[in-house]
Design a protein around this motif. Sequence first.
Motif, PDB file in Angstrom:
ATOM      1  N   TYR A   5      44.481  20.334  -9.889  1.00  0.00           N
ATOM      2  CA  TYR A   5      43.177  20.437  -9.250  1.00  0.00           C
ATOM      3  C   TYR A   5      42.573  21.802  -9.576  1.00  0.00           C
ATOM      4  O   TYR A   5      43.215  22.828  -9.348  1.00  0.00           O
ATOM      5  N   PHE A   6      41.347  21.808 -10.081  1.00  0.00           N
ATOM      6  CA  PHE A   6      40.680  23.052 -10.437  1.00  0.00           C
ATOM      7  C   PHE A   6      39.541  23.320  -9.456  1.00  0.00           C
ATOM      8  O   PHE A   6      38.639  22.494  -9.293  1.00  0.00           O
ATOM      9  N   ASP A   7      39.614  24.469  -8.782  1.00  0.00           N
ATOM     10  CA  ASP A   7      38.582  24.879  -7.823  1.00  0.00           C
ATOM     11  C   ASP A   7      38.281  23.784  -6.812  1.00  0.00           C
ATOM     12  O   ASP A   7      37.126  23.517  -6.458  1.00  0.00           O
ATOM     13  N   ARG A  15      45.444  19.809   0.990  1.00  0.00           N
ATOM     14  CA  ARG A  15      45.982  20.582  -0.126  1.00  0.00           C
ATOM     15  C   ARG A  15      47.491  20.725   0.004  1.00  0.00           C
ATOM     16  O   ARG A  15      48.234  20.535  -0.966  1.00  0.00           O
ATOM     17  N   ARG A  16      47.971  21.052   1.205  1.00  0.00           N
ATOM     18  CA  ARG A  16      49.417  21.194   1.408  1.00  0.00           C
ATOM     19  C   ARG A  16      50.132  19.872   1.148  1.00  0.00           C
ATOM     20  O   ARG A  16      51.198  19.847   0.521  1.00  0.00           O
ATOM     21  N   ALA A  17      49.564  18.785   1.635  1.00  0.00           N
ATOM     22  CA  ALA A  17      50.195  17.477   1.434  1.00  0.00           C
ATOM     23  C   ALA A  17      50.314  17.143  -0.042  1.00  0.00           C
ATOM     24  O   ALA A  17      51.345  16.629  -0.500  1.00  0.00           O
ATOM     25  N   ASN A  18      49.272  17.442  -0.816  1.00  0.00           N
ATOM     26  CA  ASN A  18      49.322  17.173  -2.252  1.00  0.00           C
ATOM     27  C   ASN A  18      50.344  18.063  -2.949  1.00  0.00           C
ATOM     28  O   ASN A  18      51.067  17.622  -3.854  1.00  0.00           O
ATOM     29  N   ILE A  19      50.410  19.319  -2.532  1.00  0.00           N
ATOM     30  CA  ILE A  19      51.368  20.241  -3.141  1.00  0.00           C
ATOM     31  C   ILE A  19      52.794  19.778  -2.865  1.00  0.00           C
ATOM     32  O   ILE A  19      53.675  19.881  -3.731  1.00  0.00           O
ATOM     33  N   MET A  20      53.049  19.254  -1.666  1.00  0.00           N
ATOM     34  CA  MET A  20      54.381  18.752  -1.340  1.00  0.00           C
ATOM     35  C   MET A  20      54.774  17.577  -2.234  1.00  0.00           C
ATOM     36  O   MET A  20      55.958  17.277  -2.401  1.00  0.00           O
ATOM     37  N   LYS A  21      53.785  16.921  -2.824  1.00  0.00           N
ATOM     38  CA  LYS A  21      54.048  15.804  -3.738  1.00  0.00           C
ATOM     39  C   LYS A  21      54.165  16.278  -5.184  1.00  0.00           C
ATOM     40  O   LYS A  21      54.383  15.468  -6.084  1.00  0.00           O
ATOM     41  N   GLY A  22      53.959  17.571  -5.407  1.00  0.00           N
ATOM     42  CA  GLY A  22      54.108  18.109  -6.751  1.00  0.00           C
ATOM     43  C   GLY A  22      52.824  18.483  -7.447  1.00  0.00           C
ATOM     44  O   GLY A  22      52.852  18.954  -8.587  1.00  0.00           O
ATOM     45  N   ASP A  23      51.678  18.297  -6.791  1.00  0.00           N
ATOM     46  CA  ASP A  23      50.414  18.661  -7.423  1.00  0.00           C
ATOM     47  C   ASP A  23      50.246  20.180  -7.472  1.00  0.00           C
ATOM     48  O   ASP A  23      50.856  20.918  -6.695  1.00  0.00           O
ATOM     49  N   GLY A 159      57.888  18.023 -14.947  1.00  0.00           N
ATOM     50  CA  GLY A 159      58.714  16.838 -15.151  1.00  0.00           C
ATOM     51  C   GLY A 159      59.990  16.854 -14.329  1.00  0.00           C
ATOM     52  O   GLY A 159      60.652  15.818 -14.177  1.00  0.00           O
ATOM     53  N   TYR A 160      60.334  18.025 -13.780  1.00  0.00           N
ATOM     54  CA  TYR A 160      61.574  18.156 -13.008  1.00  0.00           C
ATOM     55  C   TYR A 160      61.314  18.326 -11.512  1.00  0.00           C
ATOM     56  O   TYR A 160      62.235  18.637 -10.764  1.00  0.00           O
ATOM     57  N   PHE A 161      60.079  18.104 -11.070  1.00  0.00           N
ATOM     58  CA  PHE A 161      59.797  18.253  -9.643  1.00  0.00           C
ATOM     59  C   PHE A 161      60.628  17.277  -8.814  1.00  0.00           C
ATOM     60  O   PHE A 161      61.176  17.644  -7.766  1.00  0.00           O
ATOM     61  N   GLY A 216      42.492  37.635 -11.400  1.00  0.00           N
ATOM     62  CA  GLY A 216      41.805  37.290 -10.167  1.00  0.00           C
ATOM     63  C   GLY A 216      41.804  35.812  -9.884  1.00  0.00           C
ATOM     64  O   GLY A 216      41.419  35.378  -8.801  1.00  0.00           O
ATOM     65  N   GLY A 217      42.241  34.996 -10.864  1.00  0.00           N
ATOM     66  CA  GLY A 217      42.420  33.572 -10.627  1.00  0.00           C
ATOM     67  C   GLY A 217      43.742  33.334  -9.920  1.00  0.00           C
ATOM     68  O   GLY A 217      44.576  34.239  -9.792  1.00  0.00           O
ATOM     69  N   LEU A 218      43.958  32.110  -9.463  1.00  0.00           N
ATOM     70  CA  LEU A 218      45.121  31.801  -8.629  1.00  0.00           C
ATOM     71  C   LEU A 218      45.761  30.491  -9.056  1.00  0.00           C
ATOM     72  O   LEU A 218      45.068  29.512  -9.360  1.00  0.00           O
ATOM     73  N   ILE A 219      47.095  30.469  -9.057  1.00  0.00           N
ATOM     74  CA  ILE A 219      47.859  29.233  -9.218  1.00  0.00           C
ATOM     75  C   ILE A 219      48.638  29.020  -7.925  1.00  0.00           C
ATOM     76  O   ILE A 219      49.355  29.916  -7.467  1.00  0.00           O
TER      77      ILE A 219
END
Length: 289
Positions: A5-7, A15-23, A159-161, A216-219
């Motif tokens: 997801y970009f910006d 956002r947290r729920a998606n990250i928990m799925k590997g996004d 691929g290893y998430f 200044g960008g973020l991952i």
Amino acid sequence: MTTLYFDSQHPDPQRRANIMKGDIYVFSPRPSICNLIAFARQMADEAFAPHDPCEAQHHLPPEQFAEILGKLKPQFMHHPQVKDFLRAMLEDFGADPQETYFDVPRMRTMTHGDYLRTGIALAVPPHRDTWFAGHQSQLNWWFPMKGVQPNNTMVLHPGYFSRGVENISGRYNHNDWLANARSAAVQHVKKDTRNLPEITQDIDHGSDIVIQCEEGGLILFSASHLHSTSPNTSGHTRFSVDFRTVNIEDVISGNAAPNVDNQAVGTTLGEYMQAGDLTPIPEEVVAAQ
């Protein structure tokens, strides 16, 4: 499948729920991040003066470079103003300051070539932060501070998430690390002999993602993602900052990324503080993990 997801304007719970799925979320530079980076860069410039921090490795022996980092990194990590920057940044991203807890930010360095790759400037091979006793619901916030290029940035291995790898994370004990190993980082200039968790197999790099964001960008990604640092062939040192967060409701409810291979002992949660008033996570929450 991992989604980038970009910006994104997703609210924090989604956002947290998606990250928990590997996004994975990537954001363009914004003032709340740039303010922290400007402060960090000033500290680095002063520490390495008269040299540019990104070029100092070409003027100093590794031992002196490590000595400077040994003073600079703790000063940055524990500076009270840095916590104010983090609080503003989390609020900017819509995180609830009463539910969100963060640990102190780390200034990271990756020198060019084999100049300094251990101890205070450790180049960690593919790993999950959960192997270092990070909680399965932990989010990693990483942003380049200075000198980042495609050939010296971070690599994720999505691929290893949901796929385990052979590793020796079971030898990592966080209490032992705090008592004996963390403070000794600056001593490991030529070889790192600390009891670090490690991957013990080769991995397929077909799914690798190299994300090149601006200074200044973020991952933003899950601590359960396998990730590593690309070999630095840029000719200069890369500086970056990262910190971690957990949402206390995620911790209590068990809303977390899958644990596919982590065997680390202990938890880092005792080091987290609330974004709102800097109080630590309740002891009973830590003890229950």
